[in-house]
Design an enzyme around this catalytic site. Structure first.
Site, PDB file in Angstrom:
ATOM      1  N   HIS B 128     -48.204  36.010 -18.372  1.00  0.00           N
ATOM      2  CA  HIS B 128     -47.797  34.760 -18.745  1.00  0.00           C
ATOM      3  C   HIS B 128     -46.795  34.368 -17.397  1.00  0.00           C
ATOM      4  CE1 HIS B 128     -46.243  31.215 -20.933  1.00  0.00           C
ATOM      5  NE2 HIS B 128     -45.090  31.312 -20.393  1.00  0.00           N
ATOM      6  N   GLU B 129     -45.939  35.158 -17.175  1.00  0.00           N
ATOM      7  CA  GLU B 129     -44.751  35.020 -16.357  1.00  0.00           C
ATOM      8  C   GLU B 129     -45.383  34.855 -14.866  1.00  0.00           C
ATOM      9  OE1 GLU B 129     -41.806  33.674 -17.303  1.00  0.00           O
ATOM     10  OE2 GLU B 129     -42.272  34.102 -19.499  1.00  0.00           O
ATOM     11  N   HIS B 132     -46.417  31.478 -14.033  1.00  0.00           N
ATOM     12  CA  HIS B 132     -45.391  30.786 -13.423  1.00  0.00           C
ATOM     13  C   HIS B 132     -45.262  31.193 -11.881  1.00  0.00           C
ATOM     14  CE1 HIS B 132     -44.337  28.673 -17.104  1.00  0.00           C
ATOM     15  NE2 HIS B 132     -43.816  29.828 -17.839  1.00  0.00           N
ATOM     16  N   HIS B 138     -46.448  25.425 -18.424  1.00  0.00           N
ATOM     17  CA  HIS B 138     -47.043  25.557 -19.743  1.00  0.00           C
ATOM     18  C   HIS B 138     -48.266  24.879 -20.134  1.00  0.00           C
ATOM     19  CE1 HIS B 138     -42.849  27.515 -20.885  1.00  0.00           C
ATOM     20  NE2 HIS B 138     -43.845  28.217 -20.473  1.00  0.00           N
TER      21      HIS B 138
END
Lengths: 123, 197
Positions: B128-129, B132, B138
């Protein structure tokens, strides 16, 4: 701490599972506009933390005001929860879940739910 | 999927990105391999390559575990709550909450245990990170890696169609792969991106 498999996790970790940084929000269930309830100011901080309230003010009140209602509605939309503007059980269940620290909204705007389009078929 | 304001991404000349671990964390090779696997998932669907570097100064991405206030104005809050955060390109800052109990196993946890554990799957959070770090914000699609929340004990490491479509808007597909969409998990809701594949 790092665990290589679930069986190596000590029992205490299971007992502590319900303890969350935001577990106190659970008691806010059912709050609605016009009420003043202890803990709402902390909830406002939560929503500011993730971009749903953009004010720079630090001393939030415990009033369930329009700003909080708007933040809840946007949050519900982003997480595909029925938009009621109220602190219902499904919204609170989502709020207390562990999550990424990056905000969902930046400078008051979010595209988080913008890309989702529904196609209808005419029969 | 969504992007950061202004849609920042790594510049065209930067397709080979390096990452380094904060040495003070003294991470084992086993933990470092979890991050390597997470980077690979994004490399498979983009033209980006990720290589581990031993030099913090030269690395494009720096990964570290920290507790409480750690200098970036976004303090961690102890176990659960917020788990990690990462910067938008090209800053390359990837911080994880050192107070969490991290699971580094590749196996899925039994659904019976899921609701009662406070252990967080490290690879799920890493994937997930990294999204980013590459420029994704998101997503509202619950199956997507870029959905912001994860339950304790849950494991979600495979990129969903929504993630792949989003990242390929920024970088295009992997010239040596099938674009990833053939093998991606199908997401519910019939998301459309308008991207011409």
């Amino acid at each position: 701490k790092f665990y290589t498999n679930i069986s190596s996790v000590p029992p205490l970790q299971f007992l502590n599972a319900s303890r969350s940084a935001w577990e106190t929000f659970g008691k806010l269930a059912g709050c609605h506009v016009g009420e003043k309830v202890d803990g709402l100011s902390k909830l406002k901080h939560y929503f500011r933390r993730f971009g749903y309230i953009s004010t720079a003010v630090d001393n939030f009140t415990d009033d369930f005001d329009d700003v909080l209602q708007s933040a809840i509605s946007t949050y519900q939309k982003n997480f595909n929860i029925k938009v009621t503007g109220k602190l219902d059980a499904s919204t609170l269940r989502q709020i207390v879940k562990p999550r990424c620290g990056n905000p969902d909204m930046i400078d008051g705007t979010s595209e988080m739910n913008a890309g989702k389009k529904f196609r209808t078929t005419e029969r | 999927y969504s992007f950061f304001p202004g849609k920042p991404r790594w510049p065209n000349r930067k397709r080979d990105l390096s990452y380094a671990f904060v040495p003070q964390n003294n991470l084992t090779d086993e933990v470092k391999r979890v991050f390597a696997r997470a980077f690979t998932r994004w490399a498979e669907v983009t033209p980006l390559n990720f290589t581990r570097s031993e030099s913090l100064v030269d690395a494009d991405i720096v990964i570290g575990f920290f507790t409480g206030e750690h200098g970036d104005g976004e303090p961690f809050d102890g176990a659960m709550g917020t788990l990690a955060h990462a910067s938008s390109p090209p800053t390359g800052m990837f911080h994880l909450d050192g107070d969490e109990d991290w699971l580094i196993s590749e196996t899925k946890i039994s659904r019976r245990i899921l609701p009662v554990t406070s252990v967080v799957d490290l690879e799920s959070v890493a994937v997930h990170e990294i999204g980013h770090l590459l420029g994704l914000g998101h997503s509202s699609v619950e199956d997507a890696i870029m959905y912001p929340a994860i339950s304790g004990g849950d494991r979600k490491v495979e990129l969903a169609r929504d993630d792949i479509e989003g990242i390929q808007v920024l970088y295009g597909g992997n010239p040596n792969g099938d674009g990833g969409l053939q093998t991606s998990r199908q997401t519910s809701g019939g998301a459309e991106s308008g991207v011409d594949w």
